[in-house]
Motif scaffolding. Structure first.
Motif, PDB file in Angstrom:
ATOM      1  N   GLY A 187       0.732  -1.996   0.078  1.00  0.00           N
ATOM      2  CA  GLY A 187      -0.281   0.164  -0.017  1.00  0.00           C
ATOM      3  C   GLY A 187       0.285   1.613  -0.018  1.00  0.00           C
ATOM      4  O   GLY A 187       2.029   1.241  -0.236  1.00  0.00           O
ATOM      5  N   ILE A 216     -17.590   9.391   4.173  1.00  0.00           N
ATOM      6  CA  ILE A 216     -18.030   9.617   2.153  1.00  0.00           C
ATOM      7  C   ILE A 216     -18.206   7.985   1.627  1.00  0.00           C
ATOM      8  O   ILE A 216     -19.048   8.642   0.583  1.00  0.00           O
ATOM      9  N   THR A 220       0.591 -12.363  -3.477  1.00  0.00           N
ATOM     10  CA  THR A 220       1.254 -13.308  -2.448  1.00  0.00           C
ATOM     11  C   THR A 220       1.280 -12.716  -0.740  1.00  0.00           C
ATOM     12  O   THR A 220       1.735 -12.310  -0.801  1.00  0.00           O
ATOM     13  N   LEU A 266       0.815 -10.366  12.020  1.00  0.00           N
ATOM     14  CA  LEU A 266       2.123 -10.752  12.346  1.00  0.00           C
ATOM     15  C   LEU A 266       3.234 -10.647  13.532  1.00  0.00           C
ATOM     16  O   LEU A 266       3.769 -11.432  13.624  1.00  0.00           O
ATOM     17  N   VAL A 271       1.352   8.850   6.081  1.00  0.00           N
ATOM     18  CA  VAL A 271       2.044   7.469   5.539  1.00  0.00           C
ATOM     19  C   VAL A 271       3.013   8.078   5.323  1.00  0.00           C
ATOM     20  O   VAL A 271       3.786   7.004   5.285  1.00  0.00           O
TER      21      VAL A 271
HETATM   22  C1  LIG Z   1     -11.728   5.674   3.343  1.00  0.00           C
HETATM   23  C2  LIG Z   1     -10.732   6.049   3.892  1.00  0.00           C
HETATM   24  C3  LIG Z   1     -10.237   6.700   3.345  1.00  0.00           C
HETATM   25  C4  LIG Z   1      -9.192   8.056   3.395  1.00  0.00           C
HETATM   26  N1  LIG Z   1      -9.179   8.849   2.701  1.00  0.00           N
HETATM   27  C5  LIG Z   1      -8.167  10.117   2.995  1.00  0.00           C
HETATM   28  C6  LIG Z   1      -7.977  10.998   2.425  1.00  0.00           C
HETATM   29  O1  LIG Z   1      -8.962  11.891   1.476  1.00  0.00           O
HETATM   30  N2  LIG Z   1      -6.715  11.526   2.238  1.00  0.00           N
HETATM   31  C7  LIG Z   1      -5.584  10.918   2.505  1.00  0.00           C
HETATM   32  O2  LIG Z   1      -4.343  11.761   2.715  1.00  0.00           O
HETATM   33  N3  LIG Z   1      -5.930  10.223   2.972  1.00  0.00           N
HETATM   34  C8  LIG Z   1      -7.116   9.388   3.512  1.00  0.00           C
HETATM   35  N4  LIG Z   1      -6.782   8.069   3.731  1.00  0.00           N
HETATM   36  C9  LIG Z   1      -5.266   7.861   4.814  1.00  0.00           C
HETATM   37  C10 LIG Z   1      -4.529   7.424   3.893  1.00  0.00           C
HETATM   38  O3  LIG Z   1      -5.158   7.002   2.902  1.00  0.00           O
HETATM   39  C11 LIG Z   1      -4.312   5.254   4.190  1.00  0.00           C
HETATM   40  O4  LIG Z   1      -4.077   5.663   5.896  1.00  0.00           O
HETATM   41  C12 LIG Z   1      -2.927   4.665   3.479  1.00  0.00           C
HETATM   42  O5  LIG Z   1      -3.855   4.614   2.436  1.00  0.00           O
HETATM   43  C13 LIG Z   1      -2.701   3.830   4.382  1.00  0.00           C
HETATM   44  O6  LIG Z   1      -1.900   2.908   3.809  1.00  0.00           O
HETATM   45  P1  LIG Z   1      -0.993   1.695   4.353  1.00  0.00           P
HETATM   46  O7  LIG Z   1       0.057   1.449   2.857  1.00  0.00           O
HETATM   47  O8  LIG Z   1      -0.306   1.371   5.849  1.00  0.00           O
HETATM   48  O9  LIG Z   1      -2.270   0.907   4.550  1.00  0.00           O
HETATM   49  P2  LIG Z   1      -2.520  -0.215   3.166  1.00  0.00           P
HETATM   50  O10 LIG Z   1      -2.997   0.957   2.175  1.00  0.00           O
HETATM   51  O11 LIG Z   1      -4.127  -0.900   3.603  1.00  0.00           O
HETATM   52  O12 LIG Z   1      -1.847  -1.028   2.627  1.00  0.00           O
HETATM   53  C14 LIG Z   1      -1.504  -2.844   3.727  1.00  0.00           C
HETATM   54  C15 LIG Z   1      -0.847  -3.592   2.336  1.00  0.00           C
HETATM   55  O13 LIG Z   1      -0.646  -4.362   2.923  1.00  0.00           O
HETATM   56  C16 LIG Z   1      -1.469  -5.848   2.427  1.00  0.00           C
HETATM   57  N5  LIG Z   1      -1.204  -6.428   3.259  1.00  0.00           N
HETATM   58  C17 LIG Z   1      -1.619  -6.461   4.670  1.00  0.00           C
HETATM   59  N6  LIG Z   1      -1.381  -8.287   5.182  1.00  0.00           N
HETATM   60  C18 LIG Z   1      -1.089  -8.353   4.473  1.00  0.00           C
HETATM   61  C19 LIG Z   1       0.163  -9.745   4.212  1.00  0.00           C
HETATM   62  N7  LIG Z   1      -0.209 -10.231   5.637  1.00  0.00           N
HETATM   63  N8  LIG Z   1       0.741 -10.276   3.055  1.00  0.00           N
HETATM   64  C20 LIG Z   1       0.677  -9.398   2.344  1.00  0.00           C
HETATM   65  N9  LIG Z   1       0.138  -8.630   1.798  1.00  0.00           N
HETATM   66  C21 LIG Z   1      -0.316  -8.477   3.602  1.00  0.00           C
HETATM   67  C22 LIG Z   1      -3.055  -5.308   2.378  1.00  0.00           C
HETATM   68  O14 LIG Z   1      -3.142  -6.572   1.262  1.00  0.00           O
HETATM   69  C23 LIG Z   1      -2.392  -4.125   1.289  1.00  0.00           C
HETATM   70  O15 LIG Z   1      -2.234  -3.806  -0.057  1.00  0.00           O
HETATM   71  C24 LIG Z   1      -8.238   7.210   4.192  1.00  0.00           C
HETATM   72  C25 LIG Z   1      -8.494   5.666   4.486  1.00  0.00           C
HETATM   73  C26 LIG Z   1      -9.252   5.683   4.588  1.00  0.00           C
HETATM   74  C27 LIG Z   1      -8.929   3.924   5.005  1.00  0.00           C
END
Ligand SMILES: Cc1cc2nc3c(=O)[nH]c(=O)nc-3n(C[C@H](O)[C@H](O)[C@H](O)COP(=O)(O)OP(=O)(O)OC[C@H]3O[C@@H](n4cnc5c(N)ncnc54)[C@H](O)[C@@H]3O)c2cc1C
Ligand code: SF4
Lengths: 419, 129
Positions: free
Chosen positions: A12, A168, A84, A262, A306
């Motif tokens: 992500g 949203i 994966t 994990l 993030v």
């Molecule tokens: C609904 C919503 C609306 C938002 N709106 C905004 C906004 O308007 N503006 C803004 O700036 N931010 C916004 N955010 C916040 C921001 O977008 C998120 O906090 C950010 O994208 C999170 O990124 P991340 O990589 O931590 O998590 P994620 O994007 O959830 O990525 C985690 C990844 O890890 C993978 N994964 C998990 N476990 C495993 C595993 N065991 N093996 C392999 N892969 C795994 C998942 O498949 C996923 O792809 C929003 C968040 C949400 C949920």
């Protein structure tokens, strides 16, 4: 066993940013493992705009923001293993993953960055009695169905919880022709960002019921009706306040929790206030060489943070790969008055980072307060705060000179402004 | 002189704006952290405008729908009409981010563009659901 210098679990926005930063810091052997069919994470379903104002000085939609990072990763030849799933992580950094081509594989990594995102609190996590009809979804599930798979989950919708995803989705379902009857929030204030209160509810005249909750659902196969009650200051239902709404869909937007299976299994120490791992000023967890960032560390509302934090975690990992762990024993960064959590929550007074941004949240909405950062009785910094909201992440900056040689824990707290 | 409190919706910072209005004209804006906030306050007091984000059907792509976004703000009171029009759009993969999907929607001068790139679905791609 195969060896890799750095494995990032999750592709992500956190994982992609960490990968790009590792490469830029000269770490060549980087592998991102993502369980989905494409990189980008939760952003792919967040089709609304408002991402990236800090990072790109533009307001992008979620997928467009993700695409920029995917391109950067591609240009730097980051290897991304899709479809994966990482099934296991050990404290000595053995990563076990599964996919349809290779089956189950174990890899030894010198450094691991957890970027696993968060999950939504399900119905089981709250108290709703009644039948178990179809038509009850978490807001994020409904968002995925609608924005990626192209299916509407219902026509008359009620939303429990004023988290951002719920707000949203209230707008999104309205735009798609559904009638959103209302949003109920248990607390006396909204949990969503003020902008979403305005542009998702007010713009469409969707009522918000503060200090209310859904107490009961009715319906045999499909949801038919819900019961809403008002709650008192102790969040107990007030008898006689019941109201009923005919709806076919109930969306739950009652909180996000860092995905921590994990980390838990690897024996990584967890912070009960964030429900994610405890990390130090390099974003290293209690287990050497394992780092954490993104929503898997603590839940963010701004993707820019993030990306930024994940970059810090990757810098931490790069430094660790070169020089090993920081020197000395860490001290804590503690939650003081009105502060519900601080991340990172540890630092090394003998070997501090150049600059440390501590992210924190407050417990209740407050006006005209002062942020105080102190070590024991010694005040390091104070800062006036006009408006503080639990839904808005705040930051406190510590410089190397602030942390160097300290002998007592740092406390972050909110106090009344001394007049 | 009239004073009005607004929330800027342009980004998640959600700045609280204080607007002074005199004879239906905005004379001053404070509380904004960037120039967008000022511009927002000015239009919000006259005719509110919003960015529109939604999806359109796509054929031959890796997903069934493609997210789209208005290149700039359109009047809030035309959003529902715009949705009606966009619903009729037909798009074929592949698409590049920024490709124009609908030109000059409702005569507003604003284009609806692809919010992401989307490749063609290929059968050899085992990553399909
Ligand atoms: C609904 C919503 C609306 C938002 N709106 C905004 C906004 O308007 N503006 C803004 O700036 N931010 C916004 N955010 C916040 C921001 O977008 C998120 O906090 C950010 O994208 C999170 O990124 P991340 O990589 O931590 O998590 P994620 O994007 O959830 O990525 C985690 C990844 O890890 C993978 N994964 C998990 N476990 C495993 C595993 N065991 N093996 C392999 N892969 C795994 C998942 O498949 C996923 O792809 C929003 C968040 C949400 C949920
Ligand atoms: S004024 Fe600028 S920083 Fe503040 S919410 Fe508006 S766009 Fe964002």
């Amino acid at each position: 066993m195969k060896k890799v210098q750095a494995i990032i679990i999750g592709g992500g926005s956190a994982g992609l940013s960490a990968a790009v930063t590792l490469k830029k810091n000269g770490i060549e052997d980087v592998l991102v493992i993502e369980k989905d069919e494409e990189p980008g994470g939760i952003l792919e379903q967040c089709i609304h705009n408002g991402f990236g104002l800090q990072t790109f000085q533009e307001q992008l939609s979620g997928p467009a923001y993700a695409e920029r990072f995917v391109r950067m990763a591609e240009e730097l030849n980051v290897r991304i293993l899709l479809n994966t799933t990482v099934t296991k992580l050990t404290a000595d950094r053995v990563v076990e993953y599964v996919n349809s081509e290779e089956g189950a594989v174990q890899v030894q990594a010198d450094a691991v960055i957890l970027a696993v995102g968060c999950y939504e609190r399900p119905r089981g996590g709250i108290n709703i009695t009644g039948t178990r009809p179809a038509g009850i979804y978490t807001a994020g599930q409904a968002q995925r169905y609608l924005n990626i798979d192209g299916y509407m989950v219902g026509k008359r919708v009620f939303i429990l919880g004023s988290g951002d995803i719920g707000l949203i989705m209230a707008r999104r379902m309205t735009l798609e022709g559904a009638k959103v009857i209302g949003v109920a929030e248990l607390m006396p204030y909204s949990n969503g960002l003020p902008r979403n209160m305005k542009q998702c509810l007010e713009d469409f005249d969707i009522p918000l019921y503060l200090s209310h909750t859904v107490s009961k659902v009715f319906g045999k196969d499909r949801l038919e009706k819900i019961e809403m009650v008002a709650v008192d200051e102790n969040r107990n239902p007030i008898a006689g306040s019941e109201q009923y709404f005919d709806v076919d869909t109930l969306l739950l937007s009652v909180g996000l929790i860092p995905e921590n299976h994990l980390a838990d299994h690897a024996g990584i120490r967890m912070d009960p206030s964030t429900k994610g791992p405890v990390v130090d000023d390099r974003y290293m967890t209690s287990e050497e060489g394992i780092f954490a960032c993104g929503n898997g560390l603590h839940v963010h509302d701004l993707v820019d943070y993030v990306s930024l934090q994940a970059a810090r975690a990757a810098e931490g990992a790069a430094a660790y790969l070169r020089n090993g762990s920081p020197k000395g024993t860490p001290l804590c960064i503690k939650n003081g008055n009105q502060v519900s959590y601080c991340v990172p929550s540890q630092f090394y007074p003998e070997d501090p980072a150049e600059k440390l941004t501590v992210y924190f949240r407050v417990r209740t909405p407050m006006d005209n307060q002062q942020l105080v950062i102190r070590s024991g009785d010694k005040v390091i910094r104070t800062l006036k705060k006009r408006k503080l909201l639990p839904s808005v992440m705040e930051e406190a900056v510590l410089l190397k000179k602030d942390m160097e040689g300290l002998t007592e824990d740092i406390t972050v707290e909110i106090t009344e402004v001394a007049s | 002189m009239m004073e009005k409190e607004l929330i800027c919706v342009n980004c998640p910072m959600s700045c609280r704006l204080t607007v002074q209005i005199e004879e239906n004209k905005v004379v001053s804006v404070s509380g904004n952290s960037c120039p967008r906030g000022k511009a927002y306050a000015e239009t919000e007091c006259i005719r509110p405008e919003r960015i529109l984000t939604t999806t359109v059907r796509i054929t031959g792509g890796i997903h069934r729908v493609l997210p789209v976004i208005s290149e700039s703000e359109i009047p809030l009171d035309r959003i529902m009409d715009a949705m009606e029009l966009i619903r009729s759009a037909q798009v074929k993969a592949p698409v590049q981010v920024g490709d124009v999907i609908m030109e000059n929607i409702l005569g507003t001068g604003v284009n609806i563009v692809a919010a992401r790139s989307m490749d063609k679905f290929s059968c050899s791609d085992t990553s399909q659901k």
